[in-house]
Design a protein around this motif. Structure first.
Motif, PDB file in Angstrom:
ATOM      1  N   ARG A 100      14.232  -0.936  -1.635  1.00 41.74           N
ATOM      2  CA  ARG A 100      14.585   0.462  -1.390  1.00 41.74           C
ATOM      3  C   ARG A 100      13.621   1.420  -2.078  1.00 41.74           C
ATOM      4  NH1 ARG A 100      21.066  -0.579  -2.320  1.00 41.74           N
ATOM      5  NH2 ARG A 100      21.328  -1.865  -0.443  1.00 41.74           N
ATOM      6  N   LEU A 101      13.533   2.611  -1.519  1.00 45.09           N
ATOM      7  CA  LEU A 101      12.665   3.637  -2.075  1.00 45.09           C
ATOM      8  C   LEU A 101      13.063   3.979  -3.506  1.00 45.09           C
ATOM      9  CD1 LEU A 101      10.385   5.689  -1.712  1.00 45.09           C
ATOM     10  CD2 LEU A 101      12.068   7.259  -0.698  1.00 45.09           C
ATOM     11  N   SER A 102      14.356   3.996  -3.806  1.00 45.33           N
ATOM     12  CA  SER A 102      14.807   4.321  -5.156  1.00 45.33           C
ATOM     13  C   SER A 102      14.240   3.348  -6.181  1.00 45.33           C
ATOM     14  CB  SER A 102      16.333   4.327  -5.220  1.00 45.33           C
ATOM     15  OG  SER A 102      16.860   3.059  -4.861  1.00 45.33           O
ATOM     16  N   GLU A 103      14.064   2.087  -5.789  1.00 44.17           N
ATOM     17  CA  GLU A 103      13.482   1.100  -6.702  1.00 44.17           C
ATOM     18  C   GLU A 103      12.005   1.381  -6.947  1.00 44.17           C
ATOM     19  OE1 GLU A 103      16.163  -2.820  -5.669  1.00 44.17           O
ATOM     20  OE2 GLU A 103      14.616  -2.237  -4.228  1.00 44.17           O
ATOM     21  N   ALA A 104      11.289   1.776  -5.904  1.00 43.65           N
ATOM     22  CA  ALA A 104       9.882   2.131  -6.061  1.00 43.65           C
ATOM     23  C   ALA A 104       9.737   3.327  -6.994  1.00 43.65           C
ATOM     24  CB  ALA A 104       9.268   2.442  -4.694  1.00 43.65           C
ATOM     25  N   SER A 152       0.857   5.428  -3.970  1.00 50.56           N
ATOM     26  CA  SER A 152       1.302   4.090  -4.336  1.00 50.56           C
ATOM     27  C   SER A 152       2.246   3.464  -3.316  1.00 50.56           C
ATOM     28  CB  SER A 152       2.011   4.132  -5.700  1.00 50.56           C
ATOM     29  OG  SER A 152       1.105   4.440  -6.734  1.00 50.56           O
ATOM     30  N   LEU A 153       2.809   4.265  -2.432  1.00 51.22           N
ATOM     31  CA  LEU A 153       3.878   3.767  -1.564  1.00 51.22           C
ATOM     32  C   LEU A 153       3.344   3.231  -0.241  1.00 51.22           C
ATOM     33  CD1 LEU A 153       6.647   6.436  -2.166  1.00 51.22           C
ATOM     34  CD2 LEU A 153       6.647   4.056  -2.922  1.00 51.22           C
ATOM     35  N   ILE A 157       9.933   2.370 -10.632  1.00 47.93           N
ATOM     36  CA  ILE A 157       8.677   1.815 -11.139  1.00 47.93           C
ATOM     37  C   ILE A 157       7.693   2.938 -11.444  1.00 47.93           C
ATOM     38  CG2 ILE A 157       6.649   0.430 -10.543  1.00 47.93           C
ATOM     39  CD1 ILE A 157       8.507  -1.323  -8.844  1.00 47.93           C
ATOM     40  N   LEU A 158       7.610   3.922 -10.554  1.00 48.70           N
ATOM     41  CA  LEU A 158       6.618   4.983 -10.674  1.00 48.70           C
ATOM     42  C   LEU A 158       6.964   6.006 -11.737  1.00 48.70           C
ATOM     43  CD1 LEU A 158       5.788   5.449  -6.886  1.00 48.70           C
ATOM     44  CD2 LEU A 158       4.384   4.343  -8.646  1.00 48.70           C
ATOM     45  N   GLU A 159       8.147   5.883 -12.351  1.00 49.29           N
ATOM     46  CA  GLU A 159       8.448   6.722 -13.514  1.00 49.29           C
ATOM     47  C   GLU A 159       7.512   6.395 -14.667  1.00 49.29           C
ATOM     48  OE1 GLU A 159      12.546   6.104 -14.423  1.00 49.29           O
ATOM     49  OE2 GLU A 159      13.278   7.151 -12.636  1.00 49.29           O
ATOM     50  N   ASN A 160       6.965   5.190 -14.656  1.00 51.83           N
ATOM     51  CA  ASN A 160       6.013   4.764 -15.678  1.00 51.83           C
ATOM     52  C   ASN A 160       4.614   5.187 -15.245  1.00 51.83           C
ATOM     53  OD1 ASN A 160       4.316   3.429 -17.475  1.00 51.83           O
ATOM     54  ND2 ASN A 160       5.530   1.547 -17.477  1.00 51.83           N
ATOM     55  N   GLU A 161       4.053   6.163 -15.936  1.00 51.00           N
ATOM     56  CA  GLU A 161       2.747   6.691 -15.563  1.00 51.00           C
ATOM     57  C   GLU A 161       1.634   5.654 -15.676  1.00 51.00           C
ATOM     58  OE1 GLU A 161       2.022  10.206 -17.821  1.00 51.00           O
ATOM     59  OE2 GLU A 161       3.629  11.351 -16.855  1.00 51.00           O
ATOM     60  N   LYS A 162       1.865   4.601 -16.477  1.00 50.01           N
ATOM     61  CA  LYS A 162       0.867   3.547 -16.608  1.00 50.01           C
ATOM     62  C   LYS A 162       0.650   2.807 -15.289  1.00 50.01           C
ATOM     63  CE  LYS A 162       2.096   2.424 -21.418  1.00 50.01           C
ATOM     64  NZ  LYS A 162       2.607   1.328 -22.293  1.00 50.01           N
ATOM     65  N   LEU A 163       1.650   2.860 -14.399  1.00 47.04           N
ATOM     66  CA  LEU A 163       1.596   2.077 -13.163  1.00 47.04           C
ATOM     67  C   LEU A 163       1.166   2.913 -11.958  1.00 47.04           C
ATOM     68  CD1 LEU A 163       4.874  -0.025 -13.567  1.00 47.04           C
ATOM     69  CD2 LEU A 163       2.651  -0.333 -14.638  1.00 47.04           C
ATOM     70  N   SER A 164       0.495   4.017 -12.223  1.00 45.25           N
ATOM     71  CA  SER A 164       0.174   4.967 -11.156  1.00 45.25           C
ATOM     72  C   SER A 164      -0.774   4.402 -10.103  1.00 45.25           C
ATOM     73  CB  SER A 164      -0.413   6.248 -11.753  1.00 45.25           C
ATOM     74  OG  SER A 164      -1.569   5.953 -12.520  1.00 45.25           O
ATOM     75  N   CYS A 173      -0.624   1.263  -8.897  1.00 47.03           N
ATOM     76  CA  CYS A 173      -0.052   0.113  -8.198  1.00 47.03           C
ATOM     77  C   CYS A 173       0.223   0.450  -6.740  1.00 47.03           C
ATOM     78  CB  CYS A 173       1.240  -0.341  -8.891  1.00 47.03           C
ATOM     79  SG  CYS A 173       2.623   0.811  -8.710  1.00 47.03           S
ATOM     80  N   LYS A 174       0.523  -0.570  -5.951  1.00 48.23           N
ATOM     81  CA  LYS A 174       0.960  -0.400  -4.570  1.00 48.23           C
ATOM     82  C   LYS A 174       2.334  -1.057  -4.437  1.00 48.23           C
ATOM     83  CE  LYS A 174      -2.631   1.592  -2.539  1.00 48.23           C
ATOM     84  NZ  LYS A 174      -2.537   2.925  -1.884  1.00 48.23           N
ATOM     85  N   ILE A 175       3.271  -0.353  -3.840  1.00 46.59           N
ATOM     86  CA  ILE A 175       4.642  -0.846  -3.733  1.00 46.59           C
ATOM     87  C   ILE A 175       5.070  -0.835  -2.274  1.00 46.59           C
ATOM     88  CG2 ILE A 175       7.014  -0.602  -4.529  1.00 46.59           C
ATOM     89  CD1 ILE A 175       5.928   1.169  -6.808  1.00 46.59           C
ATOM     90  N   LEU A 176       5.349  -2.013  -1.741  1.00 48.84           N
ATOM     91  CA  LEU A 176       5.851  -2.144  -0.378  1.00 48.84           C
ATOM     92  C   LEU A 176       7.375  -2.032  -0.392  1.00 48.84           C
ATOM     93  CD1 LEU A 176       5.743  -2.929   2.644  1.00 48.84           C
ATOM     94  CD2 LEU A 176       5.701  -5.336   1.906  1.00 48.84           C
ATOM     95  N   VAL A 177       7.902  -1.114   0.399  1.00 51.65           N
ATOM     96  CA  VAL A 177       9.350  -0.927   0.533  1.00 51.65           C
ATOM     97  C   VAL A 177       9.795  -1.625   1.812  1.00 51.65           C
ATOM     98  CG1 VAL A 177      11.241   0.734   0.691  1.00 51.65           C
ATOM     99  CG2 VAL A 177       9.202   1.289  -0.666  1.00 51.65           C
ATOM    100  N   PHE A 178      10.703  -2.593   1.678  1.00 47.24           N
ATOM    101  CA  PHE A 178      11.125  -3.385   2.835  1.00 47.24           C
ATOM    102  C   PHE A 178      11.990  -2.583   3.818  1.00 47.24           C
ATOM    103  CE2 PHE A 178      11.055  -7.349  -0.054  1.00 47.24           C
ATOM    104  CZ  PHE A 178       9.751  -7.645   0.315  1.00 47.24           C
ATOM    105  N   GLU A 179      12.956  -1.858   3.301  1.00 44.88           N
ATOM    106  CA  GLU A 179      13.958  -1.237   4.163  1.00 44.88           C
ATOM    107  C   GLU A 179      13.443   0.065   4.773  1.00 44.88           C
ATOM    108  OE1 GLU A 179      17.647  -0.857   2.071  1.00 44.88           O
ATOM    109  OE2 GLU A 179      17.895  -3.017   1.839  1.00 44.88           O
ATOM    110  N   SER A 180      14.042   0.441   5.888  1.00 45.26           N
ATOM    111  CA  SER A 180      13.673   1.683   6.564  1.00 45.26           C
ATOM    112  C   SER A 180      13.987   2.884   5.673  1.00 45.26           C
ATOM    113  CB  SER A 180      14.440   1.803   7.878  1.00 45.26           C
ATOM    114  OG  SER A 180      14.163   0.694   8.708  1.00 45.26           O
ATOM    115  N   ILE A 181      13.167   3.926   5.787  1.00 40.80           N
ATOM    116  CA  ILE A 181      13.287   5.107   4.934  1.00 40.80           C
ATOM    117  C   ILE A 181      13.633   6.312   5.795  1.00 40.80           C
ATOM    118  CG2 ILE A 181      12.037   6.649   3.374  1.00 40.80           C
ATOM    119  CD1 ILE A 181      10.384   4.211   2.524  1.00 40.80           C
ATOM    120  N   ASP A 182      14.602   7.082   5.343  1.00 41.42           N
ATOM    121  CA  ASP A 182      15.039   8.268   6.078  1.00 41.42           C
ATOM    122  C   ASP A 182      13.912   9.307   6.139  1.00 41.42           C
ATOM    123  OD1 ASP A 182      17.638   9.686   7.155  1.00 41.42           O
ATOM    124  OD2 ASP A 182      16.585  11.174   5.918  1.00 41.42           O
ATOM    125  N   GLN A 183      13.872  10.034   7.251  1.00 33.46           N
ATOM    126  CA  GLN A 183      12.796  10.998   7.454  1.00 33.46           C
ATOM    127  C   GLN A 183      12.774  12.110   6.408  1.00 33.46           C
ATOM    128  OE1 GLN A 183      12.020  12.307  11.537  1.00 33.46           O
ATOM    129  NE2 GLN A 183      13.343  10.669  12.296  1.00 33.46           N
TER     130      GLN A 183
END
Length: 346
Positions: free
Chosen positions: A55-59, A92-93, A62-69, A71-81
């Motif tokens: 889910r986007l909320s999980e991504a 990163s998304l 992760i991105l709350e940590n500025e050290k990980l700016s 990274c690339k994060i694949l979100v599996f589930e569909s995301i609302d427009q």
């Protein structure tokens, strides 16, 4: 909950070396209960900068940590427009097109195909572009000269021959669309890695439970080390020979085992350690003890005279026993443990 940095890195390095493919770690469901921030930072600092979440909320967590700016994060589930503007602004998304129509919506909303991975569905019953849409998809890709971040599917079969057939069908689809259209290609989950190892067309192996050294029942992989240890301390020992109740439960309802003492530990269903753990076991001083009752904030253990205040308690000491004692898989159990239980990197 202690999380072993050494064991997590051992596991991903072991898989990468053994199968000679890049590892795509899955950190959904709070990194299978291990702590998404701890696990993502540990992996990132050791050279693993691609992650998968549900889910986007999980991504975002992760991105709350500025050290990980970077990274690339694949979100599996569909995301609302309603989140599309954020998707476009965040380098990163990477999002998933879980249907052909969804792909059209993403592209028409201005999201670059290089931020999209295509999910192919072979009848798993969840989501994905269906095989009958591939011809239409191919035409659309050619007409618009699209290059994607990736393409993937999921192995749901545990039968070896059926799984191999799915991999062959996936390879055919990727080849028909054009291998050069995709930066990343992946299909094997953890059990798929064990069954099928490396596949020439795949660029990555998508591993969930193996990252954490967890094993499916009946599917053991040598070289993996369990990353978590759920620990506490005895917070009181009492004699209840003359008691009618243990917490809210009649003592007579807890069975006829020969015990006179109970030890209390400070974890309960308010922490996500649910009542189904009653009748399971923990270890104290390297000896197994039965869990009698779980309340919101405390758990009570059948004790003997050898147990004292402050003794270390290890919960889930043998993950092979969890299904037998609770009826649940370890992957169901650990994500339930919430943030009242601190995750500590060891």
């Amino acid at each position: 909950m202690e999380i072993s940095k050494e064991n997590i890195i051992n596991n991903v390095n072991f898989l990468k070396k053994k199968y000679k493919k890049s590892i795509l770690p899955v950190v959904k469901a709070n990194a299978y209960g291990h702590g998404i921030k701890i696990v993502a930072e540990t992996l990132y600092e050791n050279g693993y900068k691609d992650f998968c979440v549900a889910r986007l909320s999980e991504a975002r967590k992760i991105l709350e940590n500025e050290k990980l700016s970077f990274c690339k994060i694949l979100v599996f589930e569909s995301i609302d427009q309603s989140h599309f503007s954020y998707i476009k602004s965040c380098d990163s998304l990477v999002v998933t097109a879980n249907s052909f129509q969804e792909l059209l919506t993403l592209i028409n909303s201005g999201i670059s195909s290089e931020k999209i991975q295509l999910k192919i569905d072979f009848g798993f019953g969840r989501n994905g572009i269906e095989p009958w849409e591939i011809s239409k998809l191919n035409s659309y890709i050619v007409e618009n000269n699209l290059i994607f971040n990736g393409i993937y599917s999921h192995l749901y079969a545990t039968d070896f021959d059926e799984g191999k057939e799915l991999i062959d069908r996936f390879n055919e689809i990727v080849s028909s669309l054009g291998r050069d259209k995709f930066q990343m290609i992946h299909m094997q989950n953890s059990v798929g890695i064990l069954f099928y190892g490396t596949q020439d067309l795949m660029t990555h192996m998508r591993s969930g439970i193996f990252v954490y050294g967890l094993q499916e029942e009946g599917f053991f992989h040598e070289g993996l080390k369990q990353a978590f240890s759920l620990k506490g301390r005895v917070a009181g020992v009492r004699n209840i020979e003359d008691s009618k109740y243990l917490a809210y439960t009649l003592k007579s309802d807890l069975g006829n085992e020969d015990y006179k003492n109970i030890a209390k530990i400070k974890i309960g269903y308010g922490d996500g350690f649910l009542k189904f753990n009653e009748s399971s076991y923990c270890t104290i001083n390297k000896k197994l003890y039965k869990i009698l009752a779980v309340t919101m904030d405390n758990t009570f253990i059948a004790a003997d005279d050898s147990i004292s205040d402050g003794d270390e308690v290890i919960l889930y000491p043998d993950i092979d026993l969890i299904r037998k004692s609770t009826g649940m898989h370890i992957c169901e159990v650990l994500p339930l443990i919430n943030d009242r239980v601190e995750r500590v990197l060891k």
